[in-house]
Design a protein around this motif. Structure first.
Motif, PDB file in Angstrom:
ATOM      1  N   ILE A 113       0.831  -1.202   0.000  1.00  0.00           N
ATOM      2  CA  ILE A 113       0.000   0.000   0.000  1.00  0.00           C
ATOM      3  C   ILE A 113       0.867   1.254   0.000  1.00  0.00           C
ATOM      4  O   ILE A 113       0.623   2.205  -0.752  1.00  0.00           O
ATOM      5  N   PHE A 114       1.897   1.247   0.844  1.00  0.00           N
ATOM      6  CA  PHE A 114       2.741   2.444   0.982  1.00  0.00           C
ATOM      7  C   PHE A 114       3.510   2.737  -0.300  1.00  0.00           C
ATOM      8  O   PHE A 114       3.715   3.898  -0.664  1.00  0.00           O
ATOM      9  N   SER A 115       3.962   1.689  -0.991  1.00  0.00           N
ATOM     10  CA  SER A 115       4.740   1.898  -2.214  1.00  0.00           C
ATOM     11  C   SER A 115       3.919   2.555  -3.311  1.00  0.00           C
ATOM     12  O   SER A 115       4.483   3.205  -4.200  1.00  0.00           O
ATOM     13  N   MET A 116       2.593   2.421  -3.265  1.00  0.00           N
ATOM     14  CA  MET A 116       1.744   3.036  -4.274  1.00  0.00           C
ATOM     15  C   MET A 116       1.513   4.514  -4.004  1.00  0.00           C
ATOM     16  O   MET A 116       1.029   5.243  -4.883  1.00  0.00           O
ATOM     17  N   THR A 117       1.848   4.978  -2.812  1.00  0.00           N
ATOM     18  CA  THR A 117       1.635   6.390  -2.465  1.00  0.00           C
ATOM     19  C   THR A 117       2.869   7.249  -2.709  1.00  0.00           C
ATOM     20  O   THR A 117       2.778   8.471  -2.650  1.00  0.00           O
ATOM     21  N   ILE A 118       4.020   6.611  -2.950  1.00  0.00           N
ATOM     22  CA  ILE A 118       5.264   7.360  -3.130  1.00  0.00           C
ATOM     23  C   ILE A 118       5.379   7.799  -4.583  1.00  0.00           C
ATOM     24  O   ILE A 118       5.269   6.974  -5.496  1.00  0.00           O
ATOM     25  N   PRO A 119       5.606   9.077  -4.852  1.00  0.00           N
ATOM     26  CA  PRO A 119       5.834   9.511  -6.244  1.00  0.00           C
ATOM     27  C   PRO A 119       7.161   8.971  -6.769  1.00  0.00           C
ATOM     28  O   PRO A 119       8.215   9.189  -6.160  1.00  0.00           O
TER      29      PRO A 119
END
Length: 279
Positions: A113-119
């Motif tokens: 989930i977190f990796s999808m929020t990082i630009p």
């Protein structure tokens, strides 16, 4: 009112194809000299489509010409590799996280989930260096390795799908002497086939339209998307070429994607809802 709004929206989507089709049948001089590009061609030159296969070309890093048929072949194998690698890896990771209880289960899901929020645009330089040091730069192995990540949108969709499947199927297989691989390949994957097919279609379309990856990491393997992008840049610079032939090449490049979407539109719409894939 909604019908009129969506009709106008549909016209705006169809208009670029209509514009390209009209101008793909014109003589290059007619295209450059006329004031309006929406007029009918004086001579309907369908030969421009045949000429696209012989005249549309770019040069690789060594100066060798790469023609339109080779770009088409590169688009095909690149899209197939990216699709198979990304969807299969996501199926493996999502199934393990969804169905097996282990200590790092929650951590892996949180990382996904977190990796999808990082630009990711800021890591282009470091990623390029990593690709070069691993020997994947300008190599056909690049799409196979870099797409085999297992996370992302495909992971979330398949995670929800596998979570909805009852574990009693696996227990019955274990009682009959089946292994974990038997459960995955012969029980779970066949049940997830509608979701897998939809994700494969979407991944194939995305890979077919991807042009920046080939320009940055695989310049000697231009696809239709990257090759036509380079050709368009040369046309804008005035380095020669024909806009009508270029439009013909664009329409030819769109045919596989339009055919795939037209053939599988019912599958996509039946599996996607407002919130994503339905279970």
């Amino acid at each position: 009112v909604m019908f009129v709004i969506f009709a106008i929206y549909a016209i705006t989507l169809i208009f670029p194809f209509f514009y390209m089709f009209l101008n793909s049948l014109k003589d290059p001089y007619e295209y450059l000299l006329e004031s309006s590009h929406l007029s009918l061609p004086e001579n309907w030159l369908f030969s421009n489509y045949a000429q696209a296969f012989t005249s549309m070309k770019i040069e690789d890093s060594t100066g060798n010409p790469i023609y339109f048929p080779m770009m088409f072949f590169n688009s095909l194998w690149y899209s197939v590799l990216c699709t198979a690698s990304s969807v299969f890896a996501s199926a493996l990771t999502s199934y393990c996280v969804a169905k097996y209880k282990f200590k790092l289960r929650g951590l892996l899901y949180g990382i996904a989930i977190f990796s999808m929020t990082i630009p990711i645009i800021g890591n282009t330089g470091s990623f390029f260096k990593l690709v070069y040091q691993l020997g994947l730069y300008n190599s056909p192995l690049y799409p196979l390795v870099t797409s085999f990540g297992g996370f992302g949108f495909n992971f979330l969709v398949l995670y929800g799908f596998f979570r909805s499947l009852p574990w009693s199927y696996a227990e019955a297989t274990f009682i009959d002497g089946g292994s974990h691989s038997t459960v995955f390949f012969r029980i779970m994957l066949p049940q997830a086939w509608p979701a897998l097919l939809t994700l494969c279609i979407m991944a194939f379309i995305g890979a077919w339209n991807d042009y920046m990856t080939m320009i940055l990491y695989m310049p000697d393997f231009p696809t239709l998307a990257s090759g036509l992008y380079v050709i368009e840049s040369s046309l804008k610079r005035g380095d020669g070429g024909s806009y009508p032939v270029y439009y013909a090449a664009l329409l030819i490049a769109c045919i596989p994607i339009v055919a795939i979407f037209a053939g599988f539109s019912d599958v996509i719409m039946s599996n996607f809802t407002i919130g994503g894939l339905k279970e």
